[in-house]
Scaffold this active site. Structure first.
Site, mmCIF file in Angstrom:
data_model
loop_
_atom_site.group_PDB
_atom_site.id
_atom_site.type_symbol
_atom_site.label_atom_id
_atom_site.label_comp_id
_atom_site.label_asym_id
_atom_site.label_seq_id
_atom_site.Cartn_x
_atom_site.Cartn_y
_atom_site.Cartn_z
ATOM 1 N N GLU A 167 26.166 78.669 51.846
ATOM 2 C CA GLU A 167 26.596 78.307 53.081
ATOM 3 C C GLU A 167 25.496 78.334 54.255
ATOM 4 O O GLU A 167 25.903 78.809 55.478
ATOM 5 C CB GLU A 167 27.765 79.101 53.494
ATOM 6 C CG GLU A 167 28.876 79.004 52.547
ATOM 7 C CD GLU A 167 30.246 79.920 53.076
ATOM 8 O OE1 GLU A 167 29.951 81.018 53.570
ATOM 9 O OE2 GLU A 167 31.259 79.421 52.766
ATOM 10 N N GLU A 203 34.451 77.332 46.574
ATOM 11 C CA GLU A 203 35.147 78.692 46.992
ATOM 12 C C GLU A 203 36.424 78.104 47.638
ATOM 13 O O GLU A 203 36.610 77.882 48.956
ATOM 14 C CB GLU A 203 34.633 79.447 48.336
ATOM 15 C CG GLU A 203 33.266 80.067 47.669
ATOM 16 C CD GLU A 203 32.489 80.962 48.985
ATOM 17 O OE1 GLU A 203 33.156 81.365 49.822
ATOM 18 O OE2 GLU A 203 31.398 81.032 48.788
#
Length: 658
Positions: free
Chosen positions: A184, A264
Site C-alpha cells: 500500500e 485484501e
C-alpha cells in the site's frame, strides 16, 4: 478452474499429491489476453486466506493451516515482519516461532500455495509496520524512500531473507506463486518511484526474472498512481462495504488487462483500545465474496488474525494516536483462538459453488479449560528493583533521551531527576503536547502522582522538597504502523518543566523486564519487602497447576480498575483534582516467562487475554508475573475462563484521556 493448487481434491498429505509438472515445466504468470493467471499453462484463479505466523504460536500452525485447507482455500498469503527477524542491525532470529522456513514448508506439506508479502514494509497493524525500530537510531532517516541509509538497511535484509525464498518459488519446485513488493505504498506521502524501482531491481536480482511480482493499494486513484510501477502487477484491496465495480474499475485504470485481484478483502477489522469491538456481518462478507468470484476475480481475505503477543501491536494515527489491542481476532472467519465461526462456514458455502471442497470434516475448535481463580501477591514495586531490571545502570543526560537514542526498542524506560527547589504549594509539572510517547507514570519520592499521556493529560500538580526524587516510567504502546508518520519516536521527546522551568540532570534507565522474567525473576528471587498498599507500577506473582492437561484458556482481571471514578480530564490544563491516584489498572502479563501482551480492561474493549495451551506446564506450577502500572485491587485475583470477553468499553470518559 484449477483453483485448488497443489492439493486438488485431496486430503492434505505430503505423500498423496498428484503428479506435478517438473520444475522446468512449472510456471505461474499473467495472461494479458485472457485476463487471468496461468499455472502450468492452464487458466487459474486463487481463493486465498491470510494467516500471520508471527501472531500464532508455532505449535498451532498446523491446526490453523489445516482449517484453512479444509475451508476450500488453495492459497495462503503470508507477511514477513522484518523487525521480528532482525531485532538489532545484523542480528537475525529465525528460530522457534520465528522459523518462517518451517512455516512455509508446512504450507507445502498441506497442499497450499503461497502468496508472500516480504515488505520491507508490511503495515499489518504490526509494530512500526514491520520496520525495525533501530532504523530510527538515525533520527533524520526518511523511511520508505530512496534515502541511502534506509536502502542500505533494506538491501542487507533482503540479501538475508530472499535467498531463503528463492528455492521455494513455484518455478523452482516450491509453492510460492507470487511475491508482493512493499505494501500500500500509495498511501504513503513520499510517492518515491525511485524507491519502488530500487526494490524491483533488488527482488529481481535475488529471486530471478520468472517470479510474478505485484503491488497492493486501495482503490483510490491517487494511491494507485503512487503505489504502482511498470514491471509490478497492480492489485487492489477493499472490503464488503465498498463498491466492487468502482474498485475493480480503479484496478483497470492501471492494469487494463490481466486478472482482477482483491489482495485484501476485509472480512472484519482491528480493535483499538477504547473503542467498540469491530464486527462485520457474515452475510455481507459472503455475498460480496460471491459477487467477486462470479466476476472471475482472485481474492485473498483475512482468514485468521491471531494475537499481538508481547509488544508487537502497532497503532494508527487518525487525528490522534490509536494503539491496537493485544487481541487481533479481527472478527475473522477463524477466531483468535483458532475456532471456526459462522462466518467461516458462510464463506465455505460460497466457495463450494465455484469449486469442490476437500473431503472430510472441518477440524473442531481446540479444547478450552477454565482453570478458575488464582490469587496474586505483590512482590516488588518497580522502582525498588531497578538494579534487577537495568543491570547495566542508568544513562546520564542533561535532558531526556528518546528510546531510540538509548537503543531501547520496546517496553519501558524510567526517567529520573530531582526537584530543584522546595515546592510547598502545588506547582505544575508539565510536558509539551504529544511529547510523552506514549504514557508516563509519575512518581515523587516513590509515591504515585498520576499519569501523563500522548494525546491526553500533559500536566500534574505536585508538591515536594528540594532534591526529592521524581521518576517517570514511560511506556511504548506500539509504533504507528500506517500513514505518513511511521517515524514514531518513543519516550520523552521533550523536557518536563516545573512551573515552566525545564528540569535537567536526568538518569535514564532502559528496562530489560522480559530478559529478567525469562530468567526466572521474580519467582526464583528472594522476596523483597514492598509497601503493599502503594499505588503505581509494581510486580505481582502467583502460580497455578493444570489438572493434567494444558488446554487453551483466557485470563480475566476481575475487579481491576473498578475503584476509579470516571474523570473527564481537560487536555493539558492543570488544576486541583487532576491527578487522581485511583488506579485504572493496565499492564503486561507473563506466564512461564512468555509475554502474553497488554491488558487494559478499563479502557476496553478487550477484557481477556488469550493464553495458548502450549505455554502452560503439566505436572509443575505455572508461574504468573504481572506488571501493573497504576494499582491493583486490594486483593488481586485472576480468573481463567474457557471463552473470551471482547466487547466492553468505558463509556463515561473522554476517549483520549480516560
Amino acid at each position: 478452474e484449477g483453483a485448488h493448487g497443489l492439493g486438488e481434491g485431496l486430503q492434505p498429505s505430503s505423500t498423496a499429491l498428484l503428479p506435478q509438472a517438473s520444475p522446468s515445466e512449472r510456471s505461474f504468470e499473467v495472461d494479458y489476453k485472457e485476463d487471468c493467471f496461468r499455472k502450468d499453462g492452464a487458466p487459474f484463479r486463487y481463493i486465498s486466506g491470510s494467516i500471520h505466523y508471527a501472531r500464532v504460536p508455532r505449535p498451532a500452525w498446523r491446526d490453523r493451516l489445516l482449517k484453512m485447507y479444509m475451508s476450500g482455500l488453495s492459497t495462503v498469503q503470508v507477511y514477513v515482519p522484518w523487525n521480528y527477524h532482525e531485532p538489532l542491525p545484523g542480528v537475525y532470529d529465525f528460530a522457534g516461532d520465528r522459523d518462517v522456513e518451517a512455516f512455509l514448508d508446512l504450507t507445502a506439506e498441506l497442499g497450499l500455495l503461497v502468496i508472500l508479502r516480504p515488505g520491507p514494509y508490511i503495515c499489518a497493524e504490526w509494530e512500526m509496520g514491520g520496520l525495525p525500530a533501530w532504523l530510527l537510531w538515525k533520527p533524520d532517516i526518511v523511511l520508505r524512500s530512496s534515502d541511502p541509509a534506509y536502502l542500505a538497511a533494506v538491501d542487507s535484509w533482503l540479501q538475508v531473507l530472499l535467498p531463503k525464498i528463492k528455492p521455494r518459488l513455484y518455478q523452482h519446485g516450491g509453492n510460492i506463486i507470487s511475491v508482493q513488493v512493499e505494501n500500500e505504498y500509495g498511501s504513503y506521502y513520499a510517492c518515491d518511484y525511485g524507491y519502488l524501482r530500487h526494490l524491483l531491481g533488488s527482488f529481481r536480482a535475488l529471486l530471478g526474472s520468472e517470479v510474478l511480482l505485484f503491488t497492493t493499494d486501495s482503490a483510490r486513484a491517487e494511491e494507485l498512481r503512487c503505489g504502482t510501477l511498470q514491471g509490478l502487477y497492480a492489485t487492489v484491496d477493499f472490503g464488503p462495504g465498498s463498491n466492487m465495480t468502482e474498485a475493480f474499475g480503479a484496478q483497470r485504470q492501471v492494469e487494463p488487462k490481466g486478472p482482477l485481484v482483491n489482495s485484501e478483502y476485509y472480512t472484519g477489522w482491528l480493535d483499538y483500545w477504547g473503542e467498540a469491538h469491530a464486527s462485520t456481518s457474515s452475510t455481507q462478507v459472503a455475498r460480496r465474496l460471491e459477487d467477486m468470484l462470479q466476476l472471475g476475480a482472485s481474492v485473498n481475505y483475512m482468514f485468521h488474525g491471531g494475537t499481538n503477543f508481547a509488544y508487537w501491536s502497532g497503532a494508527d494515527f487518525k487525528d490522534q494516536y490509536k494503539p491496537v489491542t493485544t487481541s487481533y481476532d479481527y472478527d475473522a472467519p477463524l477466531s483468535e483462538a483458532g475456532d471456526p465461526t459462522e462466518k467461516l462456514f458462510a464463506i465455505r458455502t460460497v466457495i463450494s459453488k465455484f469449486q469442490s471442497l476437500p473431503v472430510g470434516p472441518m477440524p473442531p475448535a481446540s479444547p478450552k479449560y477454565a482453570y478458575g481463580w488464582v490469587a496474586l501477591r505483590k512482590c516488588a514495586d518497580l522502582l525498588d528493583v531497578l538494579d534487577v531490571l537495568c543491570p547495566s545502570g542508568p544513562i546520564q543526560s542533561q535532558f531526556p533521551l528518546t528510546f531510540e537514542a538509548i537503543k531501547q526498542a520496546h517496553g519501558f524506560v524510567v526517567y529520573r531527576t530531582q526537584l530543584p527547589r522546595d515546592v510547598p504549594d502545588p506547582a505544575t509539572l508539565a510536558a509539551s503536547p504529544h511529547s510523552v510517547c506514549d504514557r508516563g507514570y509519575v512518581m515523587l519520592q516513590k509515591e504515585y502522582q498520576g499519569m501523563l499521556e500522548r494525546d491526553g493529560q500533559t500536566a500534574l500538580r505536585v508538591t515536594g522538597r528540594a532534591w526529592d526524587t521524581l521518576d517517570v516510567l514511560v511506556e511504548n504502546m506500539g509504533r504507528i504502523s500506517f500513514g505518513a508518520n511511521v517515524s514514531d519516536f518513543k519516550g520523552l521527546l521533550g523536557n518536563l518543566s516545573l512551573d515552566s522551568s525545564p528540569l535537567s540532570n536526568w538518569l535514564i534507565y532502559p528496562l530489560a523486564i522480559d530478559a529478567a522474567v525469562q530468567q526466572g525473576w521474580p519467582h526464583a528471587a528472594l522476596p523483597k519487602s514492598s509497601s503493599g498498599g502503594r499505588a503505581g507500577p509494581a510486580f505481582y506473582t502467583g502460580t497455578f497447576e493444570t489438572p493434567g492437561i494444558a488446554w487453551d484458556t483466557f485470563v480475566k482481571f476481575p475487579g481491576w480498575g473498578k475503584v476509579r471514578r470516571c474523570i473527564a480530564r481537560r487536555g493539558s490544563e492543570g488544576g486541583e483534582g487532576h491527578n487522581s491516584v485511583s488506579p485504572v489498572c493496565q499492564g503486561q502479563l507473563w506466564i512461564n516467562g512468555i509475554n502474553l501482551g497488554r491488558y487494559w480492561p478499563r479502557r476496553g474493549p478487550q477484557q481477556t487475554l488469550f493464553v495458548p495451551g502450549s505455554v502452560l506446564h503439566v505436572g509443575r506450577p505455572n508461574n504468573i508475573t504481572v506488571l501493573e502500572l497504576e494499582g491493583a485491587p486490594f486483593i488481586p485475583l485472576l480468573l481463567f475462563l474457557d471463552q473470551p470477553l471482547f466487547n466492553r468499553t468505558l463509556r463515561c470518559s473522554t476517549r483520549a484521556t480516560e
